[in-house]
Design a protein around this motif. Structure first.
Motif, PDB file in Angstrom:
ATOM      1  N   PRO A 255       2.650   3.673 -10.506  1.00 12.64           N
ATOM      2  CA  PRO A 255       3.513   2.656 -11.126  1.00 12.64           C
ATOM      3  C   PRO A 255       4.113   1.662 -10.143  1.00 12.64           C
ATOM      4  O   PRO A 255       4.477   0.549 -10.537  1.00 12.64           O
ATOM      5  CB  PRO A 255       4.611   3.502 -11.791  1.00 12.64           C
ATOM      6  N   LEU A 256       4.203   2.026  -8.879  1.00 11.01           N
ATOM      7  CA  LEU A 256       4.784   1.116  -7.893  1.00 11.01           C
ATOM      8  C   LEU A 256       3.926  -0.120  -7.672  1.00 11.01           C
ATOM      9  O   LEU A 256       4.415  -1.128  -7.147  1.00 11.01           O
ATOM     10  CB  LEU A 256       4.989   1.839  -6.560  1.00 11.01           C
ATOM     11  N   ARG A 257       2.697  -0.061  -8.060  1.00 15.03           N
ATOM     12  CA  ARG A 257       1.807  -1.205  -7.882  1.00 15.03           C
ATOM     13  C   ARG A 257       2.065  -2.308  -8.911  1.00 15.03           C
ATOM     14  O   ARG A 257       1.504  -3.390  -8.809  1.00 15.03           O
ATOM     15  CB  ARG A 257       0.346  -0.733  -7.928  1.00 15.03           C
TER      16      ARG A 257
ATOM     17  N   GLU B 159       0.849  -1.188   0.000  1.00 12.75           N
ATOM     18  CA  GLU B 159       0.000   0.000   0.000  1.00 12.75           C
ATOM     19  C   GLU B 159       0.884   1.236   0.000  1.00 12.75           C
ATOM     20  O   GLU B 159       1.841   1.334   0.760  1.00 12.75           O
ATOM     21  CB  GLU B 159      -0.898  -0.009   1.242  1.00 12.75           C
ATOM     22  N   PHE B 160       0.581   2.173  -0.893  1.00 13.93           N
ATOM     23  CA  PHE B 160       1.348   3.397  -1.012  1.00 13.93           C
ATOM     24  C   PHE B 160       0.399   4.586  -0.927  1.00 13.93           C
ATOM     25  O   PHE B 160      -0.769   4.499  -1.317  1.00 13.93           O
ATOM     26  CB  PHE B 160       2.087   3.461  -2.363  1.00 13.93           C
ATOM     27  N   ALA B 161       0.905   5.706  -0.446  1.00 12.68           N
ATOM     28  CA  ALA B 161       0.164   6.955  -0.568  1.00 12.68           C
ATOM     29  C   ALA B 161      -0.001   7.263  -2.049  1.00 12.68           C
ATOM     30  O   ALA B 161       0.803   6.851  -2.880  1.00 12.68           O
ATOM     31  CB  ALA B 161       0.911   8.080   0.135  1.00 12.68           C
TER      32      ALA B 161
ATOM     33  N   ALA C 233      13.302   4.786  -3.446  1.00 12.42           N
ATOM     34  CA  ALA C 233      13.541   3.894  -2.311  1.00 12.42           C
ATOM     35  C   ALA C 233      12.609   2.687  -2.353  1.00 12.42           C
ATOM     36  O   ALA C 233      13.026   1.555  -2.082  1.00 12.42           O
ATOM     37  CB  ALA C 233      13.366   4.655  -1.002  1.00 12.42           C
ATOM     38  N   HIS C 234      11.345   2.902  -2.683  1.00 16.08           N
ATOM     39  CA  HIS C 234      10.407   1.776  -2.799  1.00 16.08           C
ATOM     40  C   HIS C 234      10.883   0.786  -3.862  1.00 16.08           C
ATOM     41  O   HIS C 234      10.797  -0.439  -3.664  1.00 16.08           O
ATOM     42  CB  HIS C 234       9.008   2.283  -3.139  1.00 16.08           C
ATOM     43  N   ARG C 235      11.354   1.290  -4.985  1.00 12.10           N
ATOM     44  CA  ARG C 235      11.834   0.399  -6.043  1.00 12.10           C
ATOM     45  C   ARG C 235      13.069  -0.388  -5.581  1.00 12.10           C
ATOM     46  O   ARG C 235      13.204  -1.584  -5.883  1.00 12.10           O
ATOM     47  CB  ARG C 235      12.166   1.197  -7.294  1.00 12.10           C
ATOM     48  N   LEU C 236      13.962   0.249  -4.859  1.00 13.68           N
ATOM     49  CA  LEU C 236      15.149  -0.459  -4.392  1.00 13.68           C
ATOM     50  C   LEU C 236      14.787  -1.584  -3.429  1.00 13.68           C
ATOM     51  O   LEU C 236      15.348  -2.683  -3.497  1.00 13.68           O
ATOM     52  CB  LEU C 236      16.121   0.519  -3.732  1.00 13.68           C
TER      53      LEU C 236
END
Length: 560
Positions: free
Chosen positions: A184-186, A3-5, A15-18
């Motif tokens: 896109p992080l999803r 879950e992301f804002a 940082a999330h991608r790393l």
């Protein structure tokens, strides 16, 4: 699903991608141009900042971390002075196919656009000098802008996944905190898949090339490790009629006790004559993830027919004269396993690789320690399920003739061969794995990067470090001019170094000069699982392991 804002900053997005790609430990140093970026990145759960003593060491540590976790690794430097310090390490990652993400905190977009004469620049108004320099040692790069920052991050990171090479991200101060959509992080990043038509064509060509062969001979290289495909190699090796030699940079990738393993192949430098014969006389050699560089081929002395070989690379494959593009190594190995499984071959006669230290012939008396004694004792002592690390030089050429026990890998860098790499690399492996790291490093190499021992100790890591003190650069002495003044180094009090770098951290130290003392020190090191260990082993400056002596003879034109 994570879950992301709805909106995150550019630094948070990266940082999330790393974290997603297996690189939660971020190495580096702070500098005024990356402070906003670091503040944003460190708000993300899972990110662990690893402050290093210099940027070169950070690059070395990130390289080893990526090799061990088999994800990506990242380091953050400041603009100019920081990123240039790191570039040697990134070049090594490029040469050895390691996906390291070099992240540079840059001056603001306005400063770049106006050509302001800022510190850390060449004061000529051009802010892209170092970005251009990094193009030579990375496969992709970008200086981020607000309009497409997240898209560029994903493009660059995906290139690292596709090519198993380092990449570059320049993030201006004002961009680090800029808002971007988290949507896109999803969708997780994935490497570009193989072309299925090309895979089918490879299957046909490879089947024809191997038809009628009594044995399948594979020379396995480090790129199998980079693609996390050791399990595929082991599956192939499990079939009758398969023989697997490994390159020096892939030693122990297939367990060396495996029935199909025939040892390390290095052309005329191959330790075992039986191994060299088996590879050089094979009608078809399958080069799986290999790198045919000078040291890895015994200075290009391989005897097999290269034109008749099969070559399985990271993103393409070749059978004879025909190349199949857009075929990933993991898929070509899968095809090879299918073909081998579908065409049974007779059981190959066993080929026994020569392991000169397999049965210890080390002295146990009071006479001075020799290279032979050192490695024979290490062979008998080396623990299972550990990570052995050997620096370029005496340490690497001694370790290459060890037979690694079950679950123990050897990390070395014979292609880039930058001395001093392995001490910061030990920081990377120790953070990346719960297996104990065991470092073998010469005194000359250790002097280049010794300050990173402070990071290792302050983080409570517990490697065993065997420091080979032979008063200088023995590898260079073997090659040329052994008595030259430039082969000498200043002497250090190595036993006092841990106390100077980390005065409140308990460290077991020992200084040994005889075989008996080394045996006792290694046994104590194995028991001391709660602390780091530094063993200083004194050896004669001219004493060299046999494989290193052979290299010297070749360099001097005395061998063929």
């Amino acid at each position: 699903m994570n879950e992301f804002a709805d909106v995150v900053s550019v630094g948070q997005y990266l940082a999330h991608r790393l974290v997603e790609l297996g690189g939660p430990h971020v190495f580096g140093l702070p500098g005024d141009f990356n402070l906003t970026l670091l503040d944003e990145m460190l708000t993300v759960d899972g990110i662990d900042w690893v402050g290093n003593t210099n940027e070169l060491n950070a690059a070395y540590a990130a390289d080893a971390y990526a090799r061990t976790t088999r994800g990506v690794a990242a380091l953050v430097t400041t603009y100019g002075v920081g990123e240039l310090s790191a570039i040697n390490g990134i070049a090594g990652s490029f040469a050895e196919d390691v996906p390291v993400v070099q992240i540079t905190g840059m001056p603001t977009t306005a400063a770049r656009n106006s050509g302001a004469l800022s510190h850390h620049t060449l004061v000529d108004g051009d802010y892209d000098h170092f970005f251009r320099a990094y193009r030579e040692v990375t496969v992709a790069g970008a200086i981020l802008r607000p309009a497409d920052a997240s898209r560029e991050i994903d493009r660059v990171l995906r290139a690292a996944l596709d090519e198993s090479k380092p990449v570059y991200l320049g993030i201006p101060m004002d961009i680090a905190a800029a808002p971007v959509s988290s949507a896109p992080l999803r969708r997780p990043l994935r490497a570009t898949p193989s072309d299925p038509v090309a895979v089918d064509d490879l299957r046909t060509a490879l089947g024809e090339a191997l038809a009628g062969l009594d044995a399948v001979t594979i020379l396995a290289g480090p790129r199998i490790h980079r693609r996390r495909a050791e399990h595929l190699l082991e599956a192939i090796a499990g079939h009758d009629g398969v023989r697997v030699a490994t390159q020096a940079s892939a030693k122990s990738m297939l367990p060396e006790t495996h029935p199909a393993s025939i040892g390390v192949y290095m052309g005329q430098m191959t330790p075992s004559p039986a191994t060299r014969t088996a590879v050089d006389e094979a009608p078809v050699v399958i080069l799986a993830g290999t790198v045919l560089s000078d040291v890895l081929t015994g200075f290009y002395s391989m005897g097999f027919d290269l034109e008749a070989s099969v070559e399985l690379g990271i993103t393409s494959a070749r059978v004879g004269a025909v190349t199949f593009h857009d075929v990933r190594l993991e898929d070509s190995l899968t095809v090879l396993e299918e073909i081998v499984a579908g065409s049974p071959r007779p059981v190959s006669a066993p080929i026994e690789a020569r392991w000169p230290y397999r049965v210890s012939a080390a002295s146990t008396g009071p006479e001075p320690l020799t290279q032979h004694d050192l490695w024979a004792i290490v062979q008998e002592w080396l623990p299972t399920r550990s990570i052995a690390i050997a620096d370029a030089g005496t340490a690497m050429y001694g370790a290459l003739e060890l037979q690694m026990p079950a679950g123990t890998d050897l990390l070395a860098s014979p292609i880039w061969s930058s001395i001093g790499y392995t001490l910061p690399a030990t920081l990377g492996t120790s953070l990346a794995s719960d297996r104990r790291s065991i470092l073998f490093i010469g005194d000359g190499a250790a002097q280049l990067t010794a300050q990173e021992l402070s990071t290792i100790l302050h983080r409570g890591l517990t490697p065993i470090i065997v420091l080979i003190n032979n008063d200088g650069y023995t590898i260079e002495r073997v090659i040329q001019s052994p008595r030259a003044v430039y082969q000498d180094i200043t002497r250090w009090n190595w036993a006092a170094l841990p106390g100077a770098l980390a005065p409140d951290v308990p460290v077991l130290t020992a200084e040994v000069s005889t075989p008996a003392e080394l045996q006792e020190a290694l046994e104590a090191a194995a028991r001391a699982t709660d602390r780091a260990v530094l063993i200083e082993a004194h050896l004669h400056p001219d004493d060299a392991p046999p494989l290193l002596a052979k290299l010297g003879a070749i360099a001097g034109g005395k061998a063929s």
